[in-house]
Structures are given as C-alpha cells and as structure tokens.
Write an enzyme that holds these catalytic residues in place. Structure first.
Site, PDB file in Angstrom:
ATOM      1  N   CYS A   1      18.349  29.190  11.371  1.00  0.00           N
ATOM      2  CA  CYS A   1      16.961  29.042  11.499  1.00  0.00           C
ATOM      3  C   CYS A   1      16.361  27.710  10.935  1.00  0.00           C
ATOM      4  CB  CYS A   1      16.491  30.392  10.699  1.00  0.00           C
ATOM      5  SG  CYS A   1      17.148  31.850  11.324  1.00  0.00           S
TER       6      CYS A   1
ATOM      7  N   GLU B   1      42.103  20.827  12.963  1.00  0.00           N
ATOM      8  CA  GLU B   1      40.699  20.235  13.522  1.00  0.00           C
ATOM      9  C   GLU B   1      40.562  20.131  14.795  1.00  0.00           C
ATOM     10  OE1 GLU B   1      38.011  20.017  12.027  1.00  0.00           O
ATOM     11  OE2 GLU B   1      36.876  18.648  13.121  1.00  0.00           O
TER      12      GLU B   1
ATOM     13  N   HIS C   1      58.731  30.860  15.641  1.00  0.00           N
ATOM     14  CA  HIS C   1      58.738  32.025  14.875  1.00  0.00           C
ATOM     15  C   HIS C   1      57.521  32.839  15.476  1.00  0.00           C
ATOM     16  CE1 HIS C   1      61.324  30.739  11.758  1.00  0.00           C
ATOM     17  NE2 HIS C   1      60.653  29.474  11.619  1.00  0.00           N
TER      18      HIS C   1
END
Ligand code: AGP
Length: 609
Positions: free
Chosen positions: A2, A482, A505
């Site tokens: 906001c 990232e 895995h």
C-alpha cells in the site's frame, strides 16, 4: 504494497496526490482512491479497482478539486480488491487511508457495531475511521481523536486522516509502517515514501515509531510516542529522483539490470583503496564492533536472503568466521540461542521489510554485539534503527524483481567479509587479491551483459514451459536459488532450485524433456562434480541450459545449450553468473507478456508481515 499520499496546500492538490500515487505504483497494488475536501467543505471520494490510470479516468468522468486531501494505493490483505475495500474509507465527515494491519480489528469492529456503526467493507482499516468518528462525536478534537484511537490499535499502521468538519488539518500517524512528511513553502505533505513527493519538495521529515503529526499549510506539529511535542530534523534529499525515468529501456527491470556495472562501482566507491577495504566506511563505531566479532547471524527475506546465503560461504571459507543465516519471518517467531560475540546483520533493499525490521528489534534485546544493516535506502527504518549501516548505493530500485539490489548487496557483503576476515583467517595478500578482483567487477559485468541477444534467443525455449529446475553447487547454489526466484516472480513459471548434488535424492524424478534444467557452472573446484550431476540429467533426456566458464569444457549438442561466460576470478563468480539469469527471466517474461515491473500479487516493499 500500500501507498499513502496526503497534501495540505493553497492550491488544488488533486494532481499532486495522483502524481504521488503514480510514483508509488512500483510498490505493487490492486486498487486506488482519493478523498478531497472541496470548496463547499464536502468530501469528494473517487475509488477504482486496478491501476491509477483507471482512477484518473474516474476523476475525469466526475472532476473534483480541493486544497486538502489524501490518496492511497491498496494491496489487498483483508478482503478482495474491490471498490468497497479500496481506500480512503469514510465515516460521517471523516476519511482515512491506512498502510499496515490492525490485528485487533475484529474486537474494535464489534464494539463499534454495538454502538451503531455501519461497516461497508471487509477491511481492517474501516475500524480506524469509525473509531475516530466515534471519538470525535464524543467531543474530541480531530487530532486528539486520532491520538486516542491509535492507543487502541494493535498491529502496524501509517495513517492519513482528513475531516470535512476540520478542513485545515491533515493528520498522520506512524507505528510499524513508514510515513514521511514533505515540507514545502506554505504547503505540506505526507507520504509512505519520499519518492511520492519528489515533484513538490526535496525536504523531508522521517517520522519515528509512534509519532503523530498534524499538517497544515502553515506548519507541521509532531507528537512522539509519549505524546510530547517534538521537533524532528528536516533532511534534504537530492539523489532519489533519477530512477523515475526508464530512459531508453522498455522496463525498469531491464534498466536496473543494465545499470549494474555502474552501481556496483558506486557500492565500491570510497570503500576500497588500491589494496585494502577502508573500514571507516562502516561508521565510527565499526572498528570496535568488528574487533569483538567472532560470529555472524544474518537475517533477511527473499532476494536479500539469497545474498546472505552467498555471504555465509564467503565468511566461513575466506574469513573463518561462523555464520548462520535465516529468513526473517522464521527467525522472529522462534526461540534462538545467541553465541557470544555475534554480530547481527540484516540485508534489505528497502529497509522497510516488516519481518526483517521485527527481527532487528528482537535482536537488539537478545545479546548480540550490535546490529549492522546492508541496505539501499538511506533514512529507512532499518538504517535508522541499526548501530551500523553500509549503504549499497544502488539508487532507487523500481522493478519489483530485485536485480541491482542483489549484486550491490553481494558487493557490500564482500567488503564486510574482508574487514571481518582480516581479523581472522584472511591474509593481507588474499585481501589484495580480492580487492584487485573487485576493481574488475564493473568491466566484467559489462562484458556479460553483452550476452543479452544470445540469452534472448535462449529464452524462447522456456516460453511454453510450466516448470524449470535451477542447479548450482557450493556458493553457486544460492545463485541458482536467486535465478529460480526471478523466473517464477516475473514469468509465473514454476521454478525450483537445488544443489546439483541433491538431484539424485529426489528431484531427478521430475526430469524429462519438458523440464528445462538451468545450470550455473563457473570453473571452480566443484566443476568436475557438477559435470557428473549433469550427466545424470542428460541420461534422463533432460534439456540442459548451462551458463559455463568459456574454458570449462562444455559444448552444445541436441539436448544441451551452453552459454559461454568470460573467465572471471572465483570471488566474483556469484555476482557475474547472476546477470545472465536475470536476463533470462526478463526475456522469458517478455515472451509470456507478463507485467515485468509489477508482477501479479507482489509488492516491492513488504511492510506488513
Ligand atoms: C525479490 O525479487 C523480491 N521482490 C523479494 O524477494 C525481496 O527481495 C524481499 O521482499 C525482501 O525485500 P527487501 O530487500 O526490501 O527487504
């Protein structure tokens, strides 16, 4: 998130309010509104769902003027983005805009309903305006009513309040959400970010936690959290304006990606000599604090958290200093143990991220030596509340997806690693080597950005995909994280990141020809291990996109696209390999036609938890 703008002037303020909202658009929002007091002292209210451009159309269809007013961009928390939920909210002759969350709003709402108040929205904000009206009806003056109302609120707020019965005053309040006062000549303003007011003033008062302010055309009166009248310093801001213009670029994100050679240079400027980091840059107290530091605790969110993960590798590997890192929203809600002589480090572009700020406040009472922030916004809450601050000097970042903030954070964190490391395992020779490499950074970034066209072509392979996997090893794992965050944020493609050694895995089960696998592969001691991991992908028919050191021995074939990156010093690889991943997500988003600078559901500055 906001945004608030408010103005009291001797001219029509509508244009100032709408321009202010436009300057806050980068924060992300889903509805907008404005309330003005017209010359007949009537409240004029215009609200729309969607962009500020829609609000301008609504105003054009039903024009209004006034010399005092408040305006808002809303990012929905309580209740959907609808016109009824958009701010300003009103009760009788009073209008309110609010950033933050009133946590005890249900309780206050029930009390007000019992007294006869009628609610028309699903927001927490509406209790604020009804409560102020209730207090005014009980005989309080508008300012006193705001003061009394805020005493009942739990949570976070920045407020702007006007009343048709008190037409000369604009009241503001700040607790947990930022609010600044813009000081003009016979006109004064409030806003959640000084950028909203740069078109009308360059003088600002950064309100402190718990401050209440009365703004008129003649002056500004501030009460502190103990309700004592105080005079706060006026700061002149001179350098924040430049990012308001995209220049030759199509999007802010693109501009900010290409600014990186320059702004990384700015991060380094004045902080490094030919052979050493100048530790005075961290502040006068820094030396004594660094002398005591034996361990580091980093807390941050999102991209800034990824920067912290890279720093953990550097601090432990180069400096021999134990480093823990955690996302702020987790850290602040658990019991943690503070090791002796630990420095608390926050990382933040905005300096206003609610969780990171809360973590700092908690840390201050928890026995750390001191709080250091790596931050991009001077005068932000994190900077003001930390003992030490190293500014990243990236200039305003407007695109919601962080780009230059990340690489300048990494640059600053490398400086921190060096000044701490020289007190531990980092030799003077190694420091000199690192500094020499840092001096090369801007040039190397420019070289990598020249790959833009190549990466644009590569991006075509992603445009029709629904998922992507990003792999890295060691310090390149956070770089892969990232890269995945950037892709999901702006292209809405589901992207996951894994340390390449983890593939077998579990995630290997996902690999097929529909799952592009992006790999960051600089030439380092883990390269051979990484190559074996990639063979596991190739054997399952996966399509590889390898950002590799040009001498690392990768070659393109039917299922493998190699993007050659110039050879760079090991210490710079996390920064350098970030750039092509930013370009990749940017071009994929362009192909998908998403809103690059303001991706759906996201806000630039997350000032609520
Ligand atoms: C990054 O692209 C994101 N927009 C987001 O993860 C951001 O890094 C996070 O909200 C933290 O913000 P800060 O750096 O301003 O504290």
């Amino acid at each position: 998130m906001c945004g608030i703008v408010g103005a009291a002037a001797q001219r029509n303020v509508l244009g100032i309010l709408v321009e202010g909202l436009k300057r806050l658009e980068y924060r992300g929002y889903d509805s907008a509104g404005v309330a003005l007091l017209d010359s007949d002292q009537q409240l004029q209210l215009r609200k729309t769902v969607g962009k500020v451009a829609g609000l301008e159309e609504a105003i054009a269809a039903e024009p209004a003027t006034g010399q005092i007013g408040i305006a808002h961009t809303r990012w929905a928390t309580h209740g959907k983005p609808t016109q009824a939920n958009a701010h300003p909210h009103t009760s009788a002759n009073i209008a309110v805009v609010h950033n933050g969350i009133i946590e005890n709003y249900q309780e206050i709402r029930e009390q007000l309903i019992a007294k006869g108040a009628t609610f028309v929205s699903e927001t927490d904000t509406e209790v604020i305006v009804h409560l102020i009206n209730d207090l005014v009806s009980g005989g309080k003056d508008l300012f006193d009513a705001v003061v009394a109302a805020t005493e009942q609120f739990e949570g976070a707020y920045a407020l702007g309040v006007i009343s048709a019965d008190d037409p000369d005053r604009l009241i503001g309040a700040r607790s947990g959400s930022p609010l600044v006062v813009g000081v003009g000549i016979e006109e004064n303003f409030i806003a959640s970010d000084q950028m909203a007011l740069r078109q009308v003033t360059d003088r600002f008062i950064f309100l402190e936690e718990g401050d209440l302010v009365e703004v008129t055309t003649n002056g500004v009166t501030i009460l502190d959290k103990d309700k004592n009248r105080v005079v706060r310093k006026i700061s002149r801001i001179t350098d924040a304006d430049e990012a308001a213009d995209k220049g030759e670029y199509r999007h802010y994100m693109q501009k900010e990606i290409f600014e990186q050679p320059k702004v990384i240079g700015n991060t380094l400027q004045g902080r490094i000599g030919k052979t050493a980091v100048l530790e005075e840059a961290f502040g006068t107290e820094a030396k004594a604090i660094f002398d005591r530091t034996r361990a580091v605790q980093i807390v941050a969110c999102g991209t800034s958290y990824h920067a912290g993960l890279v720093a953990k590798y550097w601090l432990e590997e180069w400096a021999g200093i134990a480093c823990s890192i955690e996302v702020a929203s987790e850290y602040r809600y658990r019991r943690f143990v503070v090791s002796p002589d630990t420095l608390f480090v926050t990382i933040s572009q905005s300096g206003e991220t609610a969780d990171t700020l809360a973590a700092l406040r908690l840390a201050k009472e928890s026995g750390y030596i001191a709080g250091l922030t790596i931050c991009n916004v001077p005068n932000s809450s994190l900077v003001r509340e930390s003992d030490l601050a190293l500014m990243t000097n990236a200039g305003p970042e407007i695109g919601v997806a962080s780009t230059k903030a990340f690489t300048t954070q990494l640059t600053a964190l490398q400086l921190l690693t060096i000044v701490l490391g020289r007190r531990h395992d980092l030799t003077a020779d190694r420091e000199q080597e690192l500094i020499e490499a840092l001096h090369q950074m801007p040039k190397l970034c420019e070289m990598v950005l020249e790959l833009d066209k190549t990466i644009e072509k590569v991006s075509e392979a992603f445009a029709d995909k629904h998922h992507a996997l990003f792999l890295g090893r060691g310090v390149q794992y956070p770089v892969a994280m990232e890269g995945a965050l950037k892709l999901k944020e702006i292209s809405y493609i589901h992207a996951e990141s894994y340390p390449a050694g983890e593939l077998k895995h579990g995630p290997l089960a996902l690999v097929d020809s529909d799952m592009p696998v992006v790999v960051v592969a600089p030439s380092n001691q883990l390269l051979e291990k990484l190559k074996s991991n990639l063979e596991e992908v190739q054997a399952r028919g996966g399509e590889l996109f390898v950002f590799a050191d040009k001498d690392a021995g990768f070659s393109s074939d039917d299922n493998t696209t190699v993007i050659n990156i110039p050879h760079v010093p090991d210490s710079l690889a996390p920064l350098i390999y970030t750039l092509p991943l930013q370009l990749l997500s940017y071009h994929v988003a362009i192909l998908k036609g998403t809103d690059v600078d303001q991706p759906r559901n996201l806000a630039k500055s997350v000032t609520v938890e």
